[in-house]
Design a protein around this motif. Sequence first.
Motif, short mmCIF file in Angstrom:
data_model
loop_
_atom_site.label_atom_id
_atom_site.label_comp_id
_atom_site.label_asym_id
_atom_site.label_seq_id
_atom_site.Cartn_x
_atom_site.Cartn_y
_atom_site.Cartn_z
N LEU A 1 0.84 -1.19 0.00
CA LEU A 1 0.00 0.00 0.00
C LEU A 1 0.88 1.25 0.00
CD1 LEU A 1 -2.93 1.04 0.22
CD2 LEU A 1 -2.61 1.07 2.71
N PRO A 2 0.72 2.16 -0.99
CA PRO A 2 1.54 3.38 -1.04
C PRO A 2 1.28 4.27 0.19
CG PRO A 2 0.49 2.96 -3.16
CD PRO A 2 -0.14 2.03 -2.17
N GLU A 3 2.30 5.02 0.54
CA GLU A 3 2.21 5.94 1.67
C GLU A 3 1.10 6.97 1.40
OE1 GLU A 3 3.38 6.50 5.44
OE2 GLU A 3 4.54 5.21 4.10
N GLY A 4 0.29 7.23 2.44
CA GLY A 4 -0.74 8.25 2.33
C GLY A 4 -2.06 7.75 1.80
N ALA B 1 -9.94 0.15 1.96
CA ALA B 1 -10.98 -0.55 2.72
C ALA B 1 -11.22 -1.91 2.07
CB ALA B 1 -12.26 0.27 2.74
N VAL B 2 -11.18 -2.97 2.86
CA VAL B 2 -11.34 -4.33 2.36
C VAL B 2 -12.64 -4.92 2.91
CG1 VAL B 2 -10.31 -6.63 2.23
CG2 VAL B 2 -8.83 -4.61 2.29
N LEU B 3 -13.50 -5.40 2.02
CA LEU B 3 -14.79 -5.96 2.40
C LEU B 3 -14.91 -7.39 1.84
CD1 LEU B 3 -17.01 -2.86 1.57
CD2 LEU B 3 -16.15 -3.55 3.82
N PRO B 4 -15.12 -8.37 2.71
CA PRO B 4 -15.21 -8.26 4.17
C PRO B 4 -13.82 -8.09 4.78
CG PRO B 4 -15.38 -10.54 3.51
CD PRO B 4 -15.34 -9.76 2.24
N ALA B 5 -13.80 -7.59 5.99
CA ALA B 5 -12.53 -7.35 6.67
C ALA B 5 -11.95 -8.63 7.25
CB ALA B 5 -12.73 -6.31 7.78
N GLN B 6 -12.80 -9.68 7.38
CA GLN B 6 -12.36 -10.99 7.84
C GLN B 6 -12.90 -12.07 6.90
OE1 GLN B 6 -13.96 -10.96 11.91
NE2 GLN B 6 -11.86 -10.81 12.68
N VAL B 7 -12.13 -13.13 6.73
CA VAL B 7 -12.58 -14.24 5.89
C VAL B 7 -12.42 -15.55 6.65
CG1 VAL B 7 -12.06 -13.11 3.69
CG2 VAL B 7 -10.28 -14.45 4.83
N GLN B 8 -13.24 -16.53 6.27
CA GLN B 8 -13.14 -17.86 6.85
C GLN B 8 -12.02 -18.62 6.13
OE1 GLN B 8 -15.12 -18.96 9.41
NE2 GLN B 8 -13.97 -20.89 9.50
N ASP C 1 -3.36 -7.74 -2.20
CA ASP C 1 -2.20 -7.00 -2.73
C ASP C 1 -2.69 -5.73 -3.43
OD1 ASP C 1 0.06 -6.07 -4.10
OD2 ASP C 1 0.85 -8.09 -4.35
N TYR C 2 -2.20 -4.56 -2.96
CA TYR C 2 -2.62 -3.29 -3.56
C TYR C 2 -2.26 -3.23 -5.05
CZ TYR C 2 -3.08 1.66 -4.58
OH TYR C 2 -3.45 2.86 -5.16
N ASP C 3 -1.13 -3.83 -5.43
CA ASP C 3 -0.73 -3.81 -6.85
C ASP C 3 -1.78 -4.49 -7.72
OD1 ASP C 3 1.57 -2.47 -6.21
OD2 ASP C 3 2.82 -4.28 -6.14
N GLU C 4 -2.40 -5.53 -7.19
CA GLU C 4 -3.47 -6.21 -7.93
C GLU C 4 -4.70 -5.31 -8.02
OE1 GLU C 4 -6.30 -10.20 -7.58
OE2 GLU C 4 -4.45 -10.05 -6.39
N CYS D 1 -10.03 -8.17 -5.36
CA CYS D 1 -8.67 -8.71 -5.20
C CYS D 1 -8.73 -10.12 -4.62
CB CYS D 1 -7.83 -7.83 -4.27
SG CYS D 1 -7.51 -6.18 -4.92
N MET D 2 -7.82 -10.98 -5.10
CA MET D 2 -7.74 -12.34 -4.61
C MET D 2 -7.19 -12.36 -3.18
SD MET D 2 -8.25 -15.53 -5.55
CE MET D 2 -8.25 -15.43 -7.35
N VAL D 3 -7.81 -13.16 -2.33
CA VAL D 3 -7.31 -13.34 -0.97
C VAL D 3 -6.07 -14.23 -1.04
CG1 VAL D 3 -7.81 -14.30 1.30
CG2 VAL D 3 -9.59 -13.08 0.05
N ARG D 4 -5.00 -13.79 -0.37
CA ARG D 4 -3.73 -14.53 -0.39
C ARG D 4 -3.33 -14.85 1.05
NH1 ARG D 4 -2.07 -14.15 -5.60
NH2 ARG D 4 -2.93 -12.40 -6.81
N CYS D 5 -2.42 -15.84 1.17
CA CYS D 5 -1.97 -16.24 2.49
C CYS D 5 -0.48 -16.55 2.44
CB CYS D 5 -2.75 -17.48 2.95
SG CYS D 5 -2.45 -17.94 4.68
#
Length: 303
Positions: A221-224, A228-235, A257-260, A269-273
Motif C-alpha cells: 500500500l503506497p504511503e498516504g 478498505a477491504v470488504l469483508p474485513a475478515q474471511v473464513q 495485494d494493492y498492486d493487484e 482482489c484475490m485473498v492470499r496467504c
Amino acid sequence: MASLTIWLVNNLSETTSDIVSVQLMPHSNIEGRSSTARESVTVTAAVSGSGFALLKLAFRRNRPVDITFDAADLQHREGEFYYISDNTLFKYAGAILGPAVSVQSFVSHSLTFRFLEENHKKVPIVPLNLVNYRSQYMPYGPMELSADSVIVYGEPLRLASIDKVLTRQIMHKDVRRSFHGTVALDQPAGVRLSQKEVTYSQDVTRYVEYSCLMPVGVRNLPEGLSLAVLPAQVQMNFRFVFPVTGNPAAQAEVYVDYDEFASSISGKCMVRCSDLPDVTICWESSPQMCVCVETSGVSGNRK
C-alpha cells in the motif's frame, strides 16, 4: 552312415572361430527422426562358438535382424547419418548374433545408419487421474510422471490439432498410502509417439482440517493511501499433515495485494496467504475475493 553322423555331430559340437556377416534393420528413438533406418546395414564380426551355432548364423545370413539402438548410443555424423562405434556395438552383440556365440571383434570400427527427418512437435503429457481417497487422506503434491512431455510425429495438419497427450486412466480406489505404477499413453489417431508409456508416482498423506476466522491485511500500500477491504475478515480452511500440535495457522497472514487492486477494473482482489508452516498441504478462503475501495488517509491494516 552312422559313423559319418557321429563324426559330423562331434565336429559341429566343438568350439571354432569364424568371420560372419549379418544384415541389420536398425530402429531407434532419435528426436525428430524416423523410428526405422532408411536402409539395412551389414555388420561383420569375428566370433567363436560351436559349429552348430555358426551354421545357424550362416542359414539366416539373408534375413535382416531387427535391432533397436538406444538413441544415446548413436552419434550424429552429418545430415541424416548417425553411427555407432564398435565398442558400443558390443552392448548389442547378443541381440545381433544370438547368445550362442561370443564376439571377439567387429571388422569395422563403426556402423553408419540413415534416419530420415520427420514432422514432429513436443507436447505435454497430462495424467488422466481417477483416484478415490479414503476419508482424511489426500494427495500430497501433484502426481509425478517419468516424462512431462512426448514427441508426436505425423502430418503437419494433424500435428496442429494436438496440444497434449493424455495417459490412459489411472484408477485407484480407497487410497490411504502413496502409490506408483506404469500407464500407457493414449495415442491420437494418425500419429506416432516417441514413447508408449510412462511411470507415475503419487505421494499420499493423512490430513487434519482446521478452520478459523482471520483478518485481511493489505500489502504494497503506497504511503498516504488507505484501502478498505470488504469483508474485513474471511473464513480460512486449512489442511495440515497429520499429526499436528497447537494451532499451525497461528503465524499465517491473510492479505490482499494493492498492486493487484491498482490494475483491477472491478476493484476485486484475490485473498492470499503467506508465512504458512511446512506441514501445510493446502488452504482456501471463503470468500476467495474481497471488494476493495481506495480512500485517503493512513491505513490501519497496511503491511
